[in-house]
Design a protein around this motif. Structure first.
Motif, PDB file in Angstrom:
ATOM      1  N   LEU A  35       0.656  -1.204   0.046  1.00  0.00           N
ATOM      2  CA  LEU A  35      -0.107  -0.049   0.046  1.00  0.00           C
ATOM      3  C   LEU A  35       0.833   1.234   0.142  1.00  0.00           C
ATOM      4  O   LEU A  35       0.503   2.064  -0.711  1.00  0.00           O
ATOM      5  N   ALA A  36       1.836   1.199   0.799  1.00  0.00           N
ATOM      6  CA  ALA A  36       2.786   2.391   0.848  1.00  0.00           C
ATOM      7  C   ALA A  36       3.490   2.843  -0.351  1.00  0.00           C
ATOM      8  O   ALA A  36       3.686   3.945  -0.813  1.00  0.00           O
ATOM      9  N   LEU A  37       4.270   1.484  -1.171  1.00  0.00           N
ATOM     10  CA  LEU A  37       4.685   1.950  -2.203  1.00  0.00           C
ATOM     11  C   LEU A  37       3.679   1.964  -3.413  1.00  0.00           C
ATOM     12  O   LEU A  37       3.538   2.936  -4.159  1.00  0.00           O
ATOM     13  N   GLY A  38       2.971   0.742  -3.863  1.00  0.00           N
ATOM     14  CA  GLY A  38       2.042   0.884  -4.973  1.00  0.00           C
ATOM     15  C   GLY A  38       0.790   1.892  -4.764  1.00  0.00           C
ATOM     16  O   GLY A  38       0.742   2.644  -5.604  1.00  0.00           O
ATOM     17  N   GLY A  39       0.325   1.724  -3.828  1.00  0.00           N
ATOM     18  CA  GLY A  39      -1.087   2.281  -3.429  1.00  0.00           C
ATOM     19  C   GLY A  39      -0.798   3.873  -3.449  1.00  0.00           C
ATOM     20  O   GLY A  39      -1.259   4.821  -4.101  1.00  0.00           O
ATOM     21  N   ALA A  40       0.383   4.454  -2.645  1.00  0.00           N
ATOM     22  CA  ALA A  40       0.481   5.807  -2.739  1.00  0.00           C
ATOM     23  C   ALA A  40       1.001   6.398  -4.037  1.00  0.00           C
ATOM     24  O   ALA A  40       0.480   7.523  -4.175  1.00  0.00           O
TER      25      ALA A  40
ATOM     26  N   PHE B 105      12.619  10.572   1.177  1.00  0.00           N
ATOM     27  CA  PHE B 105      12.275  11.267  -0.073  1.00  0.00           C
ATOM     28  C   PHE B 105      11.211  11.050  -0.822  1.00  0.00           C
ATOM     29  O   PHE B 105      10.298  11.969  -1.350  1.00  0.00           O
ATOM     30  N   PHE B 106      10.882   9.558  -0.729  1.00  0.00           N
ATOM     31  CA  PHE B 106       9.708   9.141  -1.351  1.00  0.00           C
ATOM     32  C   PHE B 106       8.460   9.815  -0.666  1.00  0.00           C
ATOM     33  O   PHE B 106       7.613  10.296  -1.252  1.00  0.00           O
ATOM     34  N   THR B 107       8.508   9.497   0.619  1.00  0.00           N
ATOM     35  CA  THR B 107       7.138  10.163   1.322  1.00  0.00           C
ATOM     36  C   THR B 107       6.879  11.689   1.075  1.00  0.00           C
ATOM     37  O   THR B 107       5.650  11.956   0.932  1.00  0.00           O
ATOM     38  N   ILE B 108       8.022  12.354   1.438  1.00  0.00           N
ATOM     39  CA  ILE B 108       7.824  13.868   1.357  1.00  0.00           C
ATOM     40  C   ILE B 108       7.564  14.302  -0.183  1.00  0.00           C
ATOM     41  O   ILE B 108       6.542  15.157  -0.389  1.00  0.00           O
ATOM     42  N   GLY B 109       8.108  13.700  -0.988  1.00  0.00           N
ATOM     43  CA  GLY B 109       8.025  13.946  -2.498  1.00  0.00           C
ATOM     44  C   GLY B 109       6.722  13.671  -2.988  1.00  0.00           C
ATOM     45  O   GLY B 109       5.988  14.595  -3.495  1.00  0.00           O
ATOM     46  N   ALA B 110       6.278  12.511  -2.693  1.00  0.00           N
ATOM     47  CA  ALA B 110       5.075  12.117  -3.258  1.00  0.00           C
ATOM     48  C   ALA B 110       3.746  12.680  -2.469  1.00  0.00           C
ATOM     49  O   ALA B 110       2.802  13.229  -3.014  1.00  0.00           O
ATOM     50  N   GLY B 111       4.206  12.938  -1.247  1.00  0.00           N
ATOM     51  CA  GLY B 111       3.116  13.756  -0.324  1.00  0.00           C
ATOM     52  C   GLY B 111       2.827  15.142  -0.687  1.00  0.00           C
ATOM     53  O   GLY B 111       1.722  15.545  -0.802  1.00  0.00           O
TER      54      GLY B 111
END
Lengths: 147, 127
Positions: A35-40, B105-111
């Motif tokens: 969910l974290a990688l694909g879903g987001a 990076f992924f969390t902040i960037g995508a968010g």
């Protein structure tokens, strides 16, 4: 940290007899990462496509869906699912992952209170999360495909 | 656990300098996610269509845009914590540090991208 090679390792996955508790614990991690990688990623892609305007959103929809067959009355045939097979599979997988992660998450919140650790109860609640996620996924997609 | 001084024992933080905050925030965001994601899934399925007009019109309502921004903050915070736990269990030292940076990076960037997109649609109004 360096460790002498002769020291014993703690028992790992392969020596345990599988049970529902072990399965849902591993599924919780797997669905969470999925969910974290694909879903987001899919969710953000969808929003960014919509924010980009009609053309970019049309490109996104074109990737996800196929043209609906047209009936003799010139309107799309009712009941024809419009999602492409791969996006449909991914979305069904993501909704199942969400329901599994949600049900087991609630189970973990109960266990955080110190309850439901008895072997039998623990096994029952583990099985219940699996039953819930499968039934909820089937119902949701039955609803989507029959609208 | 703060065996050195009285104040150290009271704070109970030990050499890690932090306590159960990570664990607790995982639970708080879990409770928020329960409400927000169930709302999101039901809302999406109940939309008559997912074409451009329907989706942007839906997103331009404050009662959709605001919960959706909250959903992004809450779910992204939650999975940022969760990915860290998984990473720490399977990676050590240098790959752990690299992985943590990638997760951030992924969390902040995508968010940021998701929140900006919601706000752009919401502020522009339905077209």
């Amino acid at each position: 940290m360096a460790r002498p090679r002769s020291r014993p390792l703690s028992p790992h996955l392969t020596i345990w007899r599988w049970g529902p508790h072990m399965l849902v614990s591993i599924l919780h991690r797997a669905t969470g990462v999925g969910l974290a990688l694909g879903g987001a990623t899919l969710f953000t892609w969808w929003l960014a496509a919509a924010a980009g305007g009609p053309a970019s959103y049309a490109r996104f929809l074109d990737l996800m869906t196929r043209d609906q067959p047209i009936g003799p009355d010139g309107l799309p045939l009712p009941g024809t699912a419009m999602l492409n097979p791969l996006p449909a599979l991914i979305l069904i997988g993501l909704t199942w992952a969400f329901f599994q992660h949600m049900a087991n998450g609630i189970r973990h919140l109960v266990m955080d209170l110190g309850a439901a650790y008895e072997l039998k109860t623990n096994k029952t609640t583990s099985l219940a999360t699996i039953a819930f996620s499968i039934i909820a996924t089937l119902l949701l997609w039955a609803w989507i495909f029959t609208r | 656990m703060g065996t050195g001084t009285g104040i150290g024992r009271v704070r109970g933080l030990g050499s890690a300098k932090s306590g159960a905050h990570h664990w607790w925030m995982q639970r708080v965001t879990a409770a928020g996610n329960l409400l927000l994601v169930v709302w999101f899934v039901l809302s999406i399925v109940r939309l008559p269509s997912l074409d451009y007009r329907t989706v942007t019109l839906w997103l331009s309502s404050p009662f959709v845009a605001v919960p959706l921004v909250l959903l992004v903050i809450n779910t992204f915070y939650h999975f940022r914590l969760g990915l860290q736990v998984v990473l720490e269990d399977y990676q050590k030292e240098s790959s752990k540090v690299a992985g943590l940076i990638a997760i951030n990076f992924f969390t902040i960037g995508a968010g940021a991208l998701a929140i900006f997109s919601i706000l752009k649609i919401a502020f522009a109004g339905a077209r």
